[in-house]
Design an enzyme around this catalytic site. Structure first.
Site, short mmCIF file in Angstrom:
data_model
loop_
_atom_site.label_atom_id
_atom_site.label_comp_id
_atom_site.label_asym_id
_atom_site.label_seq_id
_atom_site.Cartn_x
_atom_site.Cartn_y
_atom_site.Cartn_z
CG ASP A 151 -2.18 0.81 0.95
OD1 ASP A 151 -2.10 1.52 0.32
OD2 ASP A 151 -3.21 0.27 1.87
CG ASP A 190 -9.21 2.64 -0.48
OD1 ASP A 190 -8.89 1.40 -0.77
OD2 ASP A 190 -8.67 3.56 0.12
C1 DGJ Z 1 -5.82 1.93 1.67
C2 DGJ Z 1 -6.26 0.69 0.87
O1 DGJ Z 1 -6.67 1.07 -0.41
C3 DGJ Z 1 -7.25 -0.23 1.67
O2 DGJ Z 1 -7.56 -1.13 0.89
C4 DGJ Z 1 -6.52 -0.74 3.01
O3 DGJ Z 1 -5.55 -1.45 2.84
C5 DGJ Z 1 -6.31 0.83 3.75
N1 DGJ Z 1 -5.33 1.49 2.96
C6 DGJ Z 1 -5.41 0.34 5.08
O4 DGJ Z 1 -4.64 1.24 5.74
#
Ligand code: DGJ
Length: 725
Positions: free
Chosen positions: A474, A544
């Site tokens: 991430d 997201d």
């Molecule tokens: C952003 C990601 O896109 C999510 O899927 C998740 O992993 C969160 N970060 C966790 O902090």
């Protein structure tokens, strides 16, 4: 030979699958674009050259032909200082302070295979022309690399700049290419967005002056993807000339389309020259990222398929291109930071038997991380949260025959972390000046080798100690306060490019050291969805925003450049956490299955009906997976334009296809809708399972089919179309 040079006409012809690219060296030595488009024969294309308008043009020294400057040619690499006033690709300052360049052809060579770029991902393979240009006064040079493929309708280009002088010089701009297109009847297509609504489509006409897309964020960005389409007027999804430029780069970039006074369109771009300069010592080279330029006469859809083919064949790790992907249960939306060992085991238990085969433990397992304010950088297990350690969860998951995945955010640090307490100087920022937070975190200074070594060591230690089969990588904030401790003042503006070279370095050292681990990319959803990341991560979390209705547009926009297999897509709970919308389970599955699929919810809340639905969905996904991985995508109805989102994915041999139809809103007395199918073989006969239709490909293509829709919003259906012999 895909690349030929005719010494009589001085024309280079580069032939790819369905394309020809041609340029020539004029008698002055200008490297001048002639043609890029559908495959043509090697005629003397110089009859193409139409002199454009002139206005106060100077004549470079030694050229005794009035008004003959590079300005009158379509550039292969525009430069500044000797009478070309369009956007240059290169702008360089000598040690004396002048910025004068006159880059002329010097020599060329044809290589059977493309050499790799130092420190940056690029397409593999392909016959390559290297053309050397030189400024005879300063010794500054540019090598232009052109690569073509017999299996892909693209040309890959990049430039390498060389300081052949005796003193330092400074690159103020170092783009990857220039290229001309005839006339100005084009729309620029871009993929814009923000967190949660990435890669939406926008088109605006080119006009006299410059249209540009860019990022200044140090990520290829959700705001504008490193892509620019040049869509000829009148071109549709299925017909007409469509060009697309995709930059294999993950940091700040710019792509530009400029209409010159001659009414021609000149393209250029690469590393963003905003907040950039690079000191180049005598004898040193600077490599620019590769740009992939696709062309299709079959409209925007054909351009997309050209990109999908080349990225699947030449950038995604061949080991994963056609390999069945994990179907994951990811706990993020199911628990956020609020979990313990028992909860995680229970989620895995409830997924067992559904076909879900990988459990991914997301953010919150490390350091002292119970929310976003602490722990980043401390890549060791939070044993007070995970009783029995990570082993307890991993063993439990493995005992079920499932694989185990783990979340990392290697490039970041929280102030409240052991790493920051030990090495506050590792974070990007200027001592004595308060820094901006982003999600309570700082970015680590990946331009520094010691910082990179520290990250690589701690992540690799975790991966070698535990049985981890999958990593989600991430990246959750954009840069601010750019300053690198210890770097000379006159090199501080090298930061954006050095940072991404640092990203590629740690990716290389972590991904290569763990060949059996499957890596998924992520950047707060889709903030770094680009071809360079695909080199390391065969799939990337698309957004997201997991709402199925929103995802129709996000995934449609993403597919303009990226193959379905690159898009990680999950079924989540309703009401959806980002939009609070209710959508049927069937629809959530159908939309998520148009990519590398998974689930992101609390499986312990499943009813028996949910469990059965998930099992059936995973079975159906596996039935279509080979099409998702390797098929040709035909977009039929755009969710940006109406009530429907319809797509087909057709096998390369046209023996089968999947058809997905989604209708947004129901209405009591809706107009009828006929769907014409695409991509099938007109001479074959097909059976459409679920509709019980047998018909010729010609009939399905030209007459189409009509469907009935339930009286409900957000419904979808998937049909299997297969050849009958
Ligand atoms: C952003 C990601 O896109 C999510 O899927 C998740 O992993 C969160 N970060 C966790 O902090």
């Amino acid at each position: 030979m895909a690349i030929t040079f005719n010494p009589e006409t001085n024309i280079f012809y580069l032939d790819g699958k369905d394309i020809t690219y041609a340029f020539y060296i004029n008698r002055v030595g200008y490297v001048s674009h002639l043609y890029y488009g559908a495959r043509i024969s090697h005629d003397n294309l110089r009859f193409f050259r139409a002199p454009g308008r002139s206005s106060k043009t100077a004549t470079p020294p030694g050229i005794d032909q009035g008004g003959l400057s590079y300005q009158f040619f379509d550039p292969e690499l525009g430069f500044y200082g000797t009478s070309d006033y369009r956007e240059p690709a290169v702008h360089v300052q000598s040690v004396e302070g002048d910025r004068i360049l006159n880059l002329l052809y010097d020599s060329h060579e044809i290589l059977p295979e493309k050499p790799a770029i130092g420190g940056m991902p690029s397409l593999t393979g392909g016959e390559t022309l290297v053309l050397h240009m030189k400024d005879s006064v300063s010794g500054f040079g540019a090598d232009l690399y052109y690569t073509v493929y017999d299996d892909s309708s693209v040309i890959a280009r990049r430039a390498v700049y060389k300081n052949g002088g005796e003193h330092d010089c400074r690159l103020l701009r170092a783009y990857s290419f220039s290229m001309g297109l005839p006339g100005m009847d084009y729309d620029v297509m871009s993929l814009y967005g923000a967190w949660g609504c990435e890669r939406h489509i926008e088109t605006i006409p080119v006009h006299h002056g410059v249209v540009s897309v860019d990022s200044k964020r140090l990520s290829s960005s959700a705001t504008l993807n490193p892509f620019m389409g040049l869509i000829a007027k009148g071109t549709t999804e299925h017909h007409g000339d469509a060009y697309g430029i995709s930059l294999v780069y993950s940091s700040s970039f710019v792509l530009k389309a400029e209409v010159s006074m001659a009414g021609e369109t000149v393209l250029t771009g690469g590393i963003n020259d905003f907040d950039f300069s690079w000191k180049l010592g005598a004898g040193e080279c600077f490599e620019t990222p590769e740009v992939v330029i696709a062309y299709s006469a079959d409209g925007i859809g054909g351009m997309s398929r050209a990109f999908h083919d080349v990225f699947r064949k030449h950038i995604i790790n061949p080991r994963y291109v056609n390999a069945s992907r994990p179907v994951v249960i990811n706990n993020w939306e199911g628990t956020y930071f609020n979990f313990n060992t028992e909860k995680l085991k229970a989620i895995a238990d409830a997924a067992e038997g559904t076909g879900i085969d990988t459990f991914v433990l997301d953010d919150g397992w490390f350091g002292k991380r119970d929310d976003a304010t602490s722990g980043l950088g401390d890549w060791y297990v939070n044993e007070s949260k995970l009783e029995g350690g990570l082993e307890a969860v991993i063993d439990h998951v493995h005992a079920k025959g499932m694989k185990f995945g783990l979340w990392f955010e290697p490039e970041m640090v929280n102030e409240d972390s052991d790493l920051y307490r030990a090495h506050p100087d590792y974070a990007i920022g200027k001592p004595g000046r308060p820094r901006c937070y982003g999600r309570h975190q700082y970015m680590l200074d990946l331009t520094r080798a010691d910082v990179r070594d520290c990250i690589v060591d701690s992540v690799n230690k975790m991966l070698s100690r535990y049985g981890i089969d999958y990593v989600k990588w991430d990246y959750n904030r954009n840069v601010t306060d750019i300053y690198s401790i210890g770097r000379d003042a006159d090199r501080q503006m090298e930061f954006a490019h050095r940072y991404v070279l640092g990203v590629y370095d740690i990716c290389e050292r972590i991904v290569n050291a763990n060949p059996n681990v499957f890596f998924e990319g992520c950047a707060a959803g889709g903030d770094r969805f680009d071809p360079a990341m695909l080199y390391y991560f065969p799939q990337i979390w698309t957004s997201d925003d997991s709402d199925a209705e929103e995802r129709t547009r996000i995934q449609y926009g993403t597919s303009i450049v990226y193959p379905l297999s690159a898009m990680s897509c999950h079924v989540s709970a309703v009401p959806n956490h980002q939009t609070h919308r209710m959508t049927p389970m069937r629809t959530r599955g159908d939309i998520a299955h148009l990519g590398a699929t998974g689930y992101e919810l609390d499986t312990t809340q499943f009813t028996d009906t949910d469990r059965e639905a998930v099992s059936a969905q995973v079975d159906e996904y596996r039935k279509y997976e080979h099409l998702i991985l390797g098929g040709d995508l035909y977009r039929i109805d755009s969710p940006f334009e109406g009530n429907f989102f319809t797509e087909m994915v057709v096998s390369k041999d046209k023996s089968e296809a999947m058809l997905l139809v989604y209708r947004r809103l129901s209405s009591p007395n809706a107009e009828s809708k006929r769907i014409k199918l695409y991509g099938l073989d007109k001479s074959k006969t097909y059976y459409i399972e679920g509709l019980d239709i047998t018909a010729g490909g010609d009939t399905l293509i030209h007459a189409g089919i009509a469907l009935k829709y339930p009286k409900e919003d957000y419904t979808s259906a998937v049909y299997h179309v297969r050849e009958v012999k």
